[in-house]
Design a protein around this motif. Structure first.
Motif, short mmCIF file in Angstrom:
data_model
loop_
_atom_site.label_atom_id
_atom_site.label_comp_id
_atom_site.label_asym_id
_atom_site.label_seq_id
_atom_site.Cartn_x
_atom_site.Cartn_y
_atom_site.Cartn_z
N MET A 1 -35.61 -45.26 0.98
CA MET A 1 -36.74 -44.55 1.59
C MET A 1 -36.44 -43.05 1.59
SD MET A 1 -39.12 -46.67 2.39
CE MET A 1 -40.14 -46.46 3.84
N GLY A 2 -36.02 -42.45 2.64
CA GLY A 2 -35.74 -41.02 2.64
C GLY A 2 -36.93 -40.21 3.10
N GLU A 3 -36.68 -38.92 3.16
CA GLU A 3 -37.66 -37.99 3.72
C GLU A 3 -38.79 -37.68 2.78
OE1 GLU A 3 -37.18 -36.10 6.99
OE2 GLU A 3 -36.35 -38.12 7.04
N GLY A 4 -38.57 -37.77 1.50
CA GLY A 4 -39.55 -37.34 0.52
C GLY A 4 -39.42 -35.85 0.28
N ILE A 5 -40.20 -35.37 -0.65
CA ILE A 5 -40.18 -33.95 -1.02
C ILE A 5 -41.46 -33.31 -0.54
CG2 ILE A 5 -40.14 -32.33 -2.96
CD1 ILE A 5 -38.79 -34.64 -4.58
N THR A 17 -59.08 -32.12 -6.10
CA THR A 17 -58.16 -31.45 -7.02
C THR A 17 -56.78 -32.10 -6.92
OG1 THR A 17 -57.33 -29.79 -5.47
CG2 THR A 17 -59.38 -29.27 -6.63
N ALA A 18 -55.90 -31.65 -7.80
CA ALA A 18 -54.55 -32.21 -7.83
C ALA A 18 -53.52 -31.11 -8.01
CB ALA A 18 -54.42 -33.22 -8.96
N LEU A 19 -52.32 -31.38 -7.56
CA LEU A 19 -51.20 -30.45 -7.71
C LEU A 19 -50.20 -31.09 -8.65
CD1 LEU A 19 -49.55 -27.97 -6.44
CD2 LEU A 19 -48.50 -29.72 -5.01
N LYS A 20 -49.73 -30.32 -9.63
CA LYS A 20 -48.71 -30.85 -10.53
C LYS A 20 -47.33 -30.47 -10.00
CE LYS A 20 -48.01 -29.39 -14.89
NZ LYS A 20 -48.29 -29.28 -16.33
N VAL A 21 -46.50 -31.49 -9.78
CA VAL A 21 -45.13 -31.26 -9.30
C VAL A 21 -44.20 -31.41 -10.50
CG1 VAL A 21 -43.34 -32.06 -7.73
CG2 VAL A 21 -45.75 -32.19 -7.04
N ASP A 22 -43.43 -30.36 -10.79
CA ASP A 22 -42.55 -30.41 -11.95
C ASP A 22 -41.52 -31.52 -11.83
OD1 ASP A 22 -43.76 -28.33 -13.22
OD2 ASP A 22 -42.32 -26.81 -12.53
N GLU A 24 -38.55 -31.45 -12.62
CA GLU A 24 -37.28 -30.92 -12.07
C GLU A 24 -37.28 -31.00 -10.55
OE1 GLU A 24 -36.27 -26.94 -13.22
OE2 GLU A 24 -36.18 -27.52 -15.34
N VAL A 25 -38.42 -30.69 -9.97
CA VAL A 25 -38.53 -30.73 -8.50
C VAL A 25 -38.54 -32.18 -8.02
CG1 VAL A 25 -40.03 -30.16 -6.54
CG2 VAL A 25 -39.77 -28.54 -8.44
N ALA A 26 -39.26 -33.03 -8.75
CA ALA A 26 -39.40 -34.43 -8.33
C ALA A 26 -38.15 -35.24 -8.66
CB ALA A 26 -40.62 -35.04 -9.01
N GLY A 27 -37.35 -34.76 -9.63
CA GLY A 27 -36.18 -35.53 -10.04
C GLY A 27 -36.56 -36.74 -10.87
N THR A 28 -37.67 -36.62 -11.59
CA THR A 28 -38.17 -37.73 -12.40
C THR A 28 -38.24 -37.28 -13.86
OG1 THR A 28 -40.38 -36.95 -11.79
CG2 THR A 28 -39.53 -38.85 -10.60
N SER A 29 -38.52 -38.22 -14.76
CA SER A 29 -38.57 -37.86 -16.17
C SER A 29 -39.90 -37.19 -16.52
CB SER A 29 -38.33 -39.09 -17.04
OG SER A 29 -39.25 -40.10 -16.70
N ASP A 30 -40.94 -37.49 -15.79
CA ASP A 30 -42.25 -36.88 -16.04
C ASP A 30 -42.65 -36.04 -14.82
OD1 ASP A 30 -44.71 -36.22 -17.12
OD2 ASP A 30 -45.57 -38.23 -16.91
N TYR A 104 -45.90 -34.99 1.56
CA TYR A 104 -44.59 -35.40 1.08
C TYR A 104 -44.72 -36.43 -0.02
CZ TYR A 104 -42.64 -32.93 5.05
OH TYR A 104 -42.30 -31.95 5.93
N LEU A 105 -43.99 -36.18 -1.09
CA LEU A 105 -43.98 -37.08 -2.24
C LEU A 105 -42.68 -37.88 -2.23
CD1 LEU A 105 -45.11 -37.93 -5.05
CD2 LEU A 105 -43.93 -35.93 -5.99
N HIS A 106 -42.81 -39.17 -2.49
CA HIS A 106 -41.64 -40.05 -2.58
C HIS A 106 -41.54 -40.55 -4.03
CE1 HIS A 106 -41.03 -40.46 1.86
NE2 HIS A 106 -42.30 -40.12 1.84
N PRO A 107 -40.93 -39.75 -4.91
CA PRO A 107 -40.89 -40.12 -6.32
C PRO A 107 -40.18 -41.46 -6.53
CG PRO A 107 -40.14 -37.87 -6.01
CD PRO A 107 -40.21 -38.50 -4.65
N GLY A 108 -40.79 -42.31 -7.32
CA GLY A 108 -40.15 -43.57 -7.65
C GLY A 108 -40.41 -44.67 -6.63
N GLU A 109 -40.99 -44.31 -5.50
CA GLU A 109 -41.30 -45.33 -4.48
C GLU A 109 -42.73 -45.82 -4.69
OE1 GLU A 109 -41.05 -44.90 -0.08
OE2 GLU A 109 -39.18 -43.90 -0.59
N ALA A 110 -42.89 -47.11 -4.71
CA ALA A 110 -44.24 -47.66 -4.90
C ALA A 110 -45.08 -47.31 -3.70
CB ALA A 110 -44.16 -49.16 -5.07
N PRO A 111 -46.37 -47.05 -3.91
CA PRO A 111 -47.25 -46.68 -2.79
C PRO A 111 -47.28 -47.73 -1.69
CG PRO A 111 -48.32 -46.26 -4.87
CD PRO A 111 -47.06 -47.00 -5.19
N GLY A 112 -47.25 -49.00 -2.06
CA GLY A 112 -47.17 -50.07 -1.08
C GLY A 112 -48.19 -49.96 0.04
#
Ligand code: FES
Length: 116
Positions: A1-5, A17-22, A24-30, A104-112
């Protein structure tokens, strides 16, 4: 889990609208697109369309769907499911949480069942 970004203040992403999170910031491949739907909820998907190179953060948002700006494939914002051609591969969905006036974004965590 964790705090998220923390990617934005709560009022920073206008509805529709939408915000693009790089990546590098998300720690993901995309990169990840964080959407503020016109239904008031927040969603996040991998930003690159699964069809070709297009940024879903530049797509058209309507309720629980986003339409790719290039060839108009639609994806479910809740699950990432590809809803129509030409996309045949689902996008990856990530959990987003609004708390303490921040998004807060939780990269890699399913929305659930997490609160939207
Ligand atoms: S690049 Fe998105 S539908 Fe073709």
């Amino acid at each position: 889990m964790g705090e998220g970004i923390r990617v934005a203040a709560a009022d920073e992403i206008d509805e529709g609208t939408a915000l693009k999170v790089d990546a590098e910031v998300a720690g993901t491949s995309d990169d990840i697109a964080v959407f503020h739907s016109d239904n008031g909820s927040y969603y996040a998907l991998d930003d690159t369309c699964t069809h070709e190179e297009a940024s879903l953060s530049e797509g058209w948002i309507e309720d629980t769907e986003v339409e790719c700006p290039i060839h108009s494939a639609r994806f479910c914002l809740r699950t990432g499911e590809a809803l129509c051609l030409p996309a045949m591969v689902n996008a990856k969905a990530h959990r987003v949480e609004v708390r303490d006036d921040g998004i807060y974004l939780h990269p890699g965590e399913a929305p659930g069942e997490a609160p939207e």
